[in-house]
Motif scaffolding. Structure first.
Motif, short mmCIF file in Angstrom:
data_model
loop_
_atom_site.label_atom_id
_atom_site.label_comp_id
_atom_site.label_asym_id
_atom_site.label_seq_id
_atom_site.Cartn_x
_atom_site.Cartn_y
_atom_site.Cartn_z
N ALA A 32 53.22 39.11 37.60
CA ALA A 32 53.96 39.50 38.79
C ALA A 32 54.38 38.21 39.50
CB ALA A 32 53.07 40.34 39.71
N LYS A 33 55.62 38.18 39.98
CA LYS A 33 56.13 36.97 40.63
C LYS A 33 56.92 37.33 41.88
CE LYS A 33 56.43 34.21 36.47
NZ LYS A 33 57.19 33.23 35.72
N ALA A 34 56.83 36.45 42.87
CA ALA A 34 57.61 36.60 44.09
C ALA A 34 57.75 35.22 44.73
CB ALA A 34 56.94 37.56 45.06
N SER A 35 58.82 35.00 45.48
CA SER A 35 59.00 33.73 46.17
C SER A 35 59.86 33.92 47.41
CB SER A 35 59.63 32.69 45.23
OG SER A 35 60.89 33.14 44.78
N ILE A 36 59.73 32.96 48.34
CA ILE A 36 60.49 33.02 49.58
C ILE A 36 60.52 31.63 50.21
CG2 ILE A 36 58.63 33.47 51.24
CD1 ILE A 36 60.47 35.75 52.37
N GLN A 37 61.49 31.40 51.06
CA GLN A 37 61.56 30.17 51.86
C GLN A 37 61.17 30.52 53.28
OE1 GLN A 37 65.21 27.96 51.53
NE2 GLN A 37 64.93 27.02 53.54
N LEU A 105 37.58 40.84 36.22
CA LEU A 105 38.40 41.06 35.03
C LEU A 105 38.86 39.72 34.46
CD1 LEU A 105 40.65 44.03 36.23
CD2 LEU A 105 38.66 44.15 34.74
N ALA A 106 38.92 39.64 33.16
CA ALA A 106 39.33 38.39 32.51
C ALA A 106 40.82 38.12 32.73
CB ALA A 106 39.04 38.49 31.01
N ASN A 107 41.15 36.85 32.82
CA ASN A 107 42.54 36.38 32.89
C ASN A 107 43.32 36.91 34.09
OD1 ASN A 107 42.23 34.89 30.47
ND2 ASN A 107 42.51 36.78 29.32
N GLN A 108 42.65 37.19 35.18
CA GLN A 108 43.33 37.61 36.41
C GLN A 108 43.30 36.44 37.37
OE1 GLN A 108 44.66 40.90 35.16
NE2 GLN A 108 44.68 40.92 37.36
N LEU A 109 44.42 35.93 37.73
CA LEU A 109 44.50 34.78 38.60
C LEU A 109 45.77 34.88 39.44
CD1 LEU A 109 43.17 31.94 39.21
CD2 LEU A 109 44.85 31.02 37.61
N VAL A 110 45.64 34.60 40.73
CA VAL A 110 46.80 34.50 41.60
C VAL A 110 47.03 33.02 41.86
CG1 VAL A 110 47.74 35.03 43.88
CG2 VAL A 110 46.36 36.74 42.68
N GLU A 111 48.26 32.58 41.65
CA GLU A 111 48.63 31.20 41.91
C GLU A 111 49.73 31.15 42.96
OE1 GLU A 111 48.36 28.51 38.18
OE2 GLU A 111 49.45 30.36 37.59
N THR A 127 52.53 33.74 41.60
CA THR A 127 52.44 34.34 40.27
C THR A 127 51.06 34.96 40.15
OG1 THR A 127 53.89 32.66 39.34
CG2 THR A 127 52.57 33.94 37.78
N GLU A 128 51.01 36.22 39.76
CA GLU A 128 49.73 36.87 39.48
C GLU A 128 49.66 37.17 37.99
OE1 GLU A 128 46.78 40.54 40.73
OE2 GLU A 128 48.59 40.19 41.91
N HIS A 129 48.60 36.68 37.36
CA HIS A 129 48.38 36.85 35.92
C HIS A 129 47.38 37.96 35.72
CE1 HIS A 129 50.16 32.82 35.21
NE2 HIS A 129 49.57 32.53 36.33
N GLU A 130 47.19 38.48 34.67
CA GLU A 130 48.17 38.86 33.72
C GLU A 130 47.93 40.31 33.40
OE1 GLU A 130 46.13 37.23 29.63
OE2 GLU A 130 47.67 36.03 30.53
N MET A 131 48.94 41.05 33.14
CA MET A 131 48.85 42.47 32.86
C MET A 131 49.29 42.71 31.42
SD MET A 131 50.47 42.48 36.32
CE MET A 131 49.91 40.98 36.88
N ASN A 132 48.75 43.74 30.84
CA ASN A 132 49.15 44.10 29.47
C ASN A 132 50.59 44.56 29.45
OD1 ASN A 132 46.65 43.56 28.28
ND2 ASN A 132 45.89 45.58 28.83
N ASN A 133 51.26 44.30 28.35
CA ASN A 133 52.64 44.72 28.19
C ASN A 133 52.66 46.11 27.57
OD1 ASN A 133 55.37 44.89 27.96
ND2 ASN A 133 55.65 43.02 26.80
N ASP A 134 52.23 47.07 28.40
CA ASP A 134 52.26 48.48 28.02
C ASP A 134 52.65 49.27 29.28
OD1 ASP A 134 49.94 48.55 29.60
OD2 ASP A 134 48.59 48.68 27.88
N GLU A 135 52.69 50.58 29.18
CA GLU A 135 53.15 51.38 30.31
C GLU A 135 52.31 51.14 31.56
OE1 GLU A 135 53.97 56.05 31.45
OE2 GLU A 135 53.92 55.47 29.34
N GLU A 136 50.99 51.13 31.42
CA GLU A 136 50.11 50.90 32.58
C GLU A 136 50.30 49.49 33.13
OE1 GLU A 136 45.40 50.86 33.86
OE2 GLU A 136 45.92 51.24 31.78
N GLY A 137 50.38 48.49 32.24
CA GLY A 137 50.57 47.11 32.67
C GLY A 137 51.88 46.91 33.41
#
Length: 174
Positions: A32-37, A105-111, A127-137
């Motif tokens: 997941a990604k987002a940005s702003i000034q 949960l493994a591999n969950q990190l907010v940067e 950036t928030e890591h990481e979700m599976n590349n499936d319907e739920e993710g």
């Protein structure tokens, strides 16, 4: 081999290759990604993220402490009765903040990356890591992207105009 057979064989190989690429693509994780000034100096933006006395004006209700490297704090939100553990991973003043709020949960990190832009402005990228590349993710990734965009808009409103956009914003959900 005649030209028709060669053509069919090439199409078959291309089809297999495309299926292979599709499988590889579907195995990749989502973020997941987002940005702003924000029209404030980088230090003010950094402090608004790590200092609970500032963050409670636009995001959380309360925290058991300041977000720091290696320290776990509990965040409570106005909309939820429970508190959530948040562990600071890497905190570099006026530059970078990372934390885990996944509950283990493994591999969950907010940067969160901060960079100065122009005179007195800061670009914030999350950036928030990481979700599976499936319907739920995909659904989780969409919700988290929406949530981080809201976080950034609320922080901008608070820092630039001293407005709490979050107050009453989610009452309809509960």
């Amino acid at each position: 081999m005649d030209s028709v057979s060669t053509h069919k064989n090439s199409r078959y190989k291309l089809s297999v290759f495309i299926q292979y690429l599709f499988k590889i693509q579907n195995m990749e994780k989502l973020t997941a990604k987002a940005s702003i000034q924000i029209q404030k100096p980088i230090n003010e933006v950094f402090e608004a993220i790590v200092d609970p006395n500032k963050m409670n004006h636009y995001f959380i209700k309360s925290s058991t402490g300041r977000l720091e490297t290696g320290k776990t704090v509990e965040w409570t939100f106005p909309e939820f009765p429970d508190s959530f553990p948040v562990t600071g991973k890497t905190i570099r003043p006026d530059d970078y903040i990372s934390f885990d709020w996944s509950g283990g949960l493994a591999n969950q990190l907010v940067e969160i990356s901060l960079s100065s832009f122009g005179e007195g402005s800061t670009v914030v990228k999350i950036t928030e890591h990481e979700m599976n590349n499936d319907e739920e993710g995909i659904l989780i990734m969409m919700r988290q992207t929406e949530g981080w965009a809201n976080f950034l808009a609320c922080m901008k409103a608070y820092l630039e105009y001293n407005i709490n956009l979050r107050k009453g914003a989610f009452d309809f959900m509960f």
